[in-house]
Design an enzyme around this catalytic site. Sequence first.
Site, PDB file in Angstrom:
ATOM      1  N   ASN A   1      30.380  30.536   8.035  1.00 44.65           N
ATOM      2  CA  ASN A   1      31.624  29.995   7.905  1.00 44.65           C
ATOM      3  C   ASN A   1      31.788  28.912   8.611  1.00 44.65           C
ATOM      4  O   ASN A   1      30.933  28.762   9.643  1.00 44.65           O
ATOM      5  CB  ASN A   1      32.980  31.047   8.313  1.00 44.65           C
ATOM      6  CG  ASN A   1      33.375  30.948   9.768  1.00 44.65           C
ATOM      7  OD1 ASN A   1      34.034  30.224  10.068  1.00 44.65           O
ATOM      8  ND2 ASN A   1      32.478  31.526  10.730  1.00 44.65           N
TER       9      ASN A   1
ATOM     10  N   CYS B   1      33.271  28.904  19.230  1.00 47.05           N
ATOM     11  CA  CYS B   1      32.982  28.419  17.572  1.00 47.05           C
ATOM     12  C   CYS B   1      32.031  27.252  17.799  1.00 47.05           C
ATOM     13  O   CYS B   1      32.199  26.182  18.483  1.00 47.05           O
ATOM     14  CB  CYS B   1      34.429  27.903  17.497  1.00 47.05           C
ATOM     15  SG  CYS B   1      34.706  27.407  15.740  1.00 47.05           S
TER      16      CYS B   1
ATOM     17  N   ASN C   1      30.154  35.204  19.532  1.00 42.41           N
ATOM     18  CA  ASN C   1      30.710  34.294  18.505  1.00 42.41           C
ATOM     19  C   ASN C   1      29.473  34.292  17.613  1.00 42.41           C
ATOM     20  O   ASN C   1      28.345  34.596  17.549  1.00 42.41           O
ATOM     21  CB  ASN C   1      31.339  33.295  19.053  1.00 42.41           C
ATOM     22  CG  ASN C   1      32.066  32.551  18.066  1.00 42.41           C
ATOM     23  OD1 ASN C   1      32.297  32.627  17.073  1.00 42.41           O
ATOM     24  ND2 ASN C   1      33.466  32.394  18.808  1.00 42.41           N
TER      25      ASN C   1
ATOM     26  N   CYS D   1       3.991  61.762   0.405  1.00 40.00           N
ATOM     27  CA  CYS D   1       3.477  60.619   0.073  1.00 40.00           C
ATOM     28  C   CYS D   1       3.596  60.347  -1.378  1.00 40.00           C
ATOM     29  O   CYS D   1       3.444  61.342  -2.118  1.00 40.00           O
ATOM     30  CB  CYS D   1       2.010  60.566   0.595  1.00 40.00           C
ATOM     31  SG  CYS D   1       1.426  59.092   0.032  1.00 40.00           S
TER      32      CYS D   1
ATOM     33  N   CYS E   1       2.192  54.984  -3.016  1.00 44.95           N
ATOM     34  CA  CYS E   1       2.704  53.579  -3.438  1.00 44.95           C
ATOM     35  C   CYS E   1       1.729  52.476  -2.935  1.00 44.95           C
ATOM     36  O   CYS E   1       1.785  51.339  -3.287  1.00 44.95           O
ATOM     37  CB  CYS E   1       4.022  53.363  -2.907  1.00 44.95           C
ATOM     38  SG  CYS E   1       4.156  53.216  -1.159  1.00 44.95           S
TER      39      CYS E   1
ATOM     40  N   CYS F   1      -1.264  47.997   6.452  1.00 47.05           N
ATOM     41  CA  CYS F   1      -2.332  47.749   7.512  1.00 47.05           C
ATOM     42  C   CYS F   1      -3.641  47.446   7.382  1.00 47.05           C
ATOM     43  O   CYS F   1      -4.057  46.569   8.390  1.00 47.05           O
ATOM     44  CB  CYS F   1      -2.571  49.564   7.932  1.00 47.05           C
ATOM     45  SG  CYS F   1      -3.637  49.712   9.407  1.00 47.05           S
TER      46      CYS F   1
ATOM     47  N   CYS G   1      -6.134  53.498  15.293  1.00 44.56           N
ATOM     48  CA  CYS G   1      -4.654  52.902  15.078  1.00 44.56           C
ATOM     49  C   CYS G   1      -4.088  52.452  16.366  1.00 44.56           C
ATOM     50  O   CYS G   1      -4.296  53.179  17.467  1.00 44.56           O
ATOM     51  CB  CYS G   1      -3.935  54.132  14.499  1.00 44.56           C
ATOM     52  SG  CYS G   1      -1.980  54.144  14.653  1.00 44.56           S
TER      53      CYS G   1
ATOM     54  N   CYS H   1       3.229  50.644   9.236  1.00 41.02           N
ATOM     55  CA  CYS H   1       3.006  51.494   8.240  1.00 41.02           C
ATOM     56  C   CYS H   1       4.293  52.521   8.119  1.00 41.02           C
ATOM     57  O   CYS H   1       4.942  52.629   6.904  1.00 41.02           O
ATOM     58  CB  CYS H   1       1.787  52.293   8.357  1.00 41.02           C
ATOM     59  SG  CYS H   1       1.713  53.388   9.788  1.00 41.02           S
TER      60      CYS H   1
ATOM     61  N   CYS I   1       6.815  52.154   4.830  1.00 43.26           N
ATOM     62  CA  CYS I   1       7.056  53.195   3.741  1.00 43.26           C
ATOM     63  C   CYS I   1       8.291  53.493   3.354  1.00 43.26           C
ATOM     64  O   CYS I   1       9.189  53.861   4.075  1.00 43.26           O
ATOM     65  CB  CYS I   1       6.414  54.438   4.786  1.00 43.26           C
ATOM     66  SG  CYS I   1       6.249  56.034   3.763  1.00 43.26           S
TER      67      CYS I   1
HETATM   68  C1  LIG Z   1      35.769  33.226   8.688  1.00 43.93           C
HETATM   69  C2  LIG Z   1      35.659  33.461  10.104  1.00 43.93           C
HETATM   70  C3  LIG Z   1      36.340  32.780  11.065  1.00 43.93           C
HETATM   71  C4  LIG Z   1      36.443  33.032  12.312  1.00 43.93           C
HETATM   72  N1  LIG Z   1      37.281  32.450  13.402  1.00 43.93           N
HETATM   73  C5  LIG Z   1      36.997  32.786  14.709  1.00 43.93           C
HETATM   74  C6  LIG Z   1      38.114  32.269  15.620  1.00 43.93           C
HETATM   75  O1  LIG Z   1      38.959  31.490  14.960  1.00 43.93           O
HETATM   76  N2  LIG Z   1      37.868  32.365  16.692  1.00 43.93           N
HETATM   77  C7  LIG Z   1      36.948  33.266  17.182  1.00 43.93           C
HETATM   78  O2  LIG Z   1      36.755  33.440  18.543  1.00 43.93           O
HETATM   79  N3  LIG Z   1      36.087  33.642  16.604  1.00 43.93           N
HETATM   80  C8  LIG Z   1      36.114  33.507  15.191  1.00 43.93           C
HETATM   81  N4  LIG Z   1      35.006  34.044  14.281  1.00 43.93           N
HETATM   82  C9  LIG Z   1      34.033  34.943  14.913  1.00 43.93           C
HETATM   83  C10 LIG Z   1      34.356  36.317  14.960  1.00 43.93           C
HETATM   84  O3  LIG Z   1      35.468  36.466  15.607  1.00 43.93           O
HETATM   85  C11 LIG Z   1      33.359  37.028  15.460  1.00 43.93           C
HETATM   86  O4  LIG Z   1      32.787  36.732  16.609  1.00 43.93           O
HETATM   87  C12 LIG Z   1      31.848  37.064  14.449  1.00 43.93           C
HETATM   88  O5  LIG Z   1      32.396  36.993  13.004  1.00 43.93           O
HETATM   89  C13 LIG Z   1      30.976  37.943  14.784  1.00 43.93           C
HETATM   90  O6  LIG Z   1      31.438  39.333  14.320  1.00 43.93           O
HETATM   91  P1  LIG Z   1      31.022  40.048  13.079  1.00 43.93           P
HETATM   92  O7  LIG Z   1      29.637  40.244  12.892  1.00 43.93           O
HETATM   93  O8  LIG Z   1      31.807  41.533  12.994  1.00 43.93           O
HETATM   94  O9  LIG Z   1      32.026  39.276  11.721  1.00 43.93           O
HETATM   95  C14 LIG Z   1      35.239  33.941  12.958  1.00 43.93           C
HETATM   96  C15 LIG Z   1      34.354  34.416  11.874  1.00 43.93           C
HETATM   97  C16 LIG Z   1      34.493  34.330  10.510  1.00 43.93           C
HETATM   98  C17 LIG Z   1      33.631  34.938   9.753  1.00 43.93           C
HETATM   99  S1  SF4 Z   2       3.731  53.876   2.225  1.00 41.35           S
HETATM  100 FE1  SF4 Z   2       4.351  56.058   2.361  1.00 41.35          FE
HETATM  101  S2  SF4 Z   2       4.633  56.711   0.254  1.00 41.35           S
HETATM  102 FE2  SF4 Z   2       3.727  54.769   0.162  1.00 41.35          FE
HETATM  103  S3  SF4 Z   2       1.421  55.455   0.271  1.00 41.35           S
HETATM  104 FE3  SF4 Z   2       1.648  54.996   2.503  1.00 41.35          FE
HETATM  105  S4  SF4 Z   2       2.607  57.025   3.134  1.00 41.35           S
HETATM  106 FE4  SF4 Z   2       2.533  57.217   1.046  1.00 41.35          FE
HETATM  107  S1  SF4 Z   3       0.576  52.004  13.155  1.00 39.20           S
HETATM  108 FE1  SF4 Z   3       0.332  52.166  10.898  1.00 39.20          FE
HETATM  109  S2  SF4 Z   3       0.123  49.900  10.432  1.00 39.20           S
HETATM  110 FE2  SF4 Z   3      -0.057  50.038  12.754  1.00 39.20          FE
HETATM  111  S3  SF4 Z   3      -2.480  50.282  13.151  1.00 39.20           S
HETATM  112 FE3  SF4 Z   3      -1.624  52.244  13.082  1.00 39.20          FE
HETATM  113  S4  SF4 Z   3      -2.155  52.942  10.694  1.00 39.20           S
HETATM  114 FE4  SF4 Z   3      -2.108  50.728  11.020  1.00 39.20          FE
END
Ligand SMILES: Cc1cc2nc3c(=O)[nH]c(=O)nc-3n(C[C@H](O)[C@H](O)[C@H](O)COP(=O)(O)O)c2cc1C
Ligand code: SF4
Ligand code: SF4
Length: 447
Positions: free
Chosen positions: A91, A153, A218, A361, A364, A371, A397, A403, A407
Amino acid sequence: MNKKKNSPQSKNGHRPKPDLSANCAGIKSPNPFWLASAPPSNSGEQVMRAFEYGWGGAVWKTLGQDPPVINTTSRYGAIEINGMKMAGFNNIELITDRPLEDNLREIREVKRRFPKHAVIASLMVPCDRQTWHEIVKKTEDTGCDGLELNFGCPHGMSERGMGSAVGQVPDYVKMVVEYVKEAARTPVLVKLTPNITDVRYPARAAKAGGADGISLINTINSIMGVDLNTLKPKFAVDGQVAHGGYCGPAVKPIALHMISSLATDPEVKGLPISGIGGVSTWSDAVEFMLLGSSSVQVCTAVMHYGFRIVEDMIQGLTDWMEDKGFSKLEDFIGKTAPNVVDWKRLNLHAKTVAKIDPEKCIQCDLCYIACNDTAHQCIAIDRKNGNKTPYVIEEDCVGCNLCAIVCPVDNCIEMKPVETGNKPLTWEEYTAKGFKGYREVYKRFHE
Ligand SMILES: Cc1cc2nc3c(=O)[nH]c(=O)nc-3n(C[C@H](O)[C@H](O)[C@H](O)COP(=O)(O)O)c2cc1C
Ligand code: SF4
Ligand code: SF4
């Protein structure tokens, strides 16, 4: 963890319902769910309706000086991820564009009708002692329960020397908090900007200035995209765009990090926190509280789904607390924060390996590709007899998790702990023993 056995029992053997009442920096509310300062808290009618649905508190849309600001058309943008229309929200709205007197009259009326709910006035005026004293006095005369200083803000107001222009300079934060505390009778929360390298510095400054608590985050500086047909920015105002503030589910991990960094900072620790940023459900709220928030504030999720989401939040929190045997919020606020540590304190000897469940599995190939192309080439497929199910070469691994993350089938790839026989060892301990450099770590692991 399950404390059911020890939790209080009533005479008839039933445990009392958990007490959801919250106290954040002395601001009390029937539950920890507050509307964040934003469009949902822009008028008395909205806030009263929200309270009727169950919200415990509301931080009023930020108040400033008259004449009110002028907003642009348009002013909101969003990114859709996999059908979720507002995974990230943006915003360029300013503070309230309604006359101060109207807001103050409505705050007074809301407090009269809902004396037990928390009404917090969010404030933003220029960095001048007299101006802050005046607005603090006027707003506190309404009977509000506390103040929140909007130092967050990031657009429009910051160009006028307010909002994040203050929040980014710890000396200004301290100075303005001191002005406010000279005049304030109610608790003062300082709302911080995430648009800074290390949020601990403004938080320490807020504490030094006498703040009663901090709220964060914020919004985060953002540009939402470019239209490939017109070559103009998306969500433009007459073809142009200014950076806006990003929020919603996409920012939750950033908010959690910043909150835990304050909850564990020796200089800030103990200062109550109101957690904000991407809270959409009761479980999001619990995560914020486990990392140190005494209340949570919600904006985007309310703008997406309306006030009623609080009913699920209250029910979910109640059920979870009953399940865990918690009778009040203080039983779990901050419980997880000590587990967030610096990298140097992690156990270098902890080891997990991936394990694929062939029954689940669906072949896919996603784990195999992930990996082989980007991890450690340790998923293989024994293609004899048309077999397409992958398996993990465990000794290669490194347990990176990739992975399991890609998955698409729940619990098909599990990361299993492996007993290495090595005692826990952190990088801090390792270097304290006089070892240096990566060569030695490499040798210890591989020879
Ligand atoms: C449209 C909009 C207007 C906002 N106006 C204010 C404001 O007037 N004062 C303020 O402190 N924060 C304002 N904020 C920030 C929110 O209070 C909040 O900190 C932020 O959106 C994160 O929370 P959320 O992820 O739940 O949206 C605004 C946010 C949005 C999206
Ligand atoms: S990502 Fe998951 S479902 Fe896809 S091949 Fe690997 S183990 Fe199987
Ligand atoms: S955790 Fe999964 S992707 Fe990471 S090294 Fe091991 S097998 Fe490979």
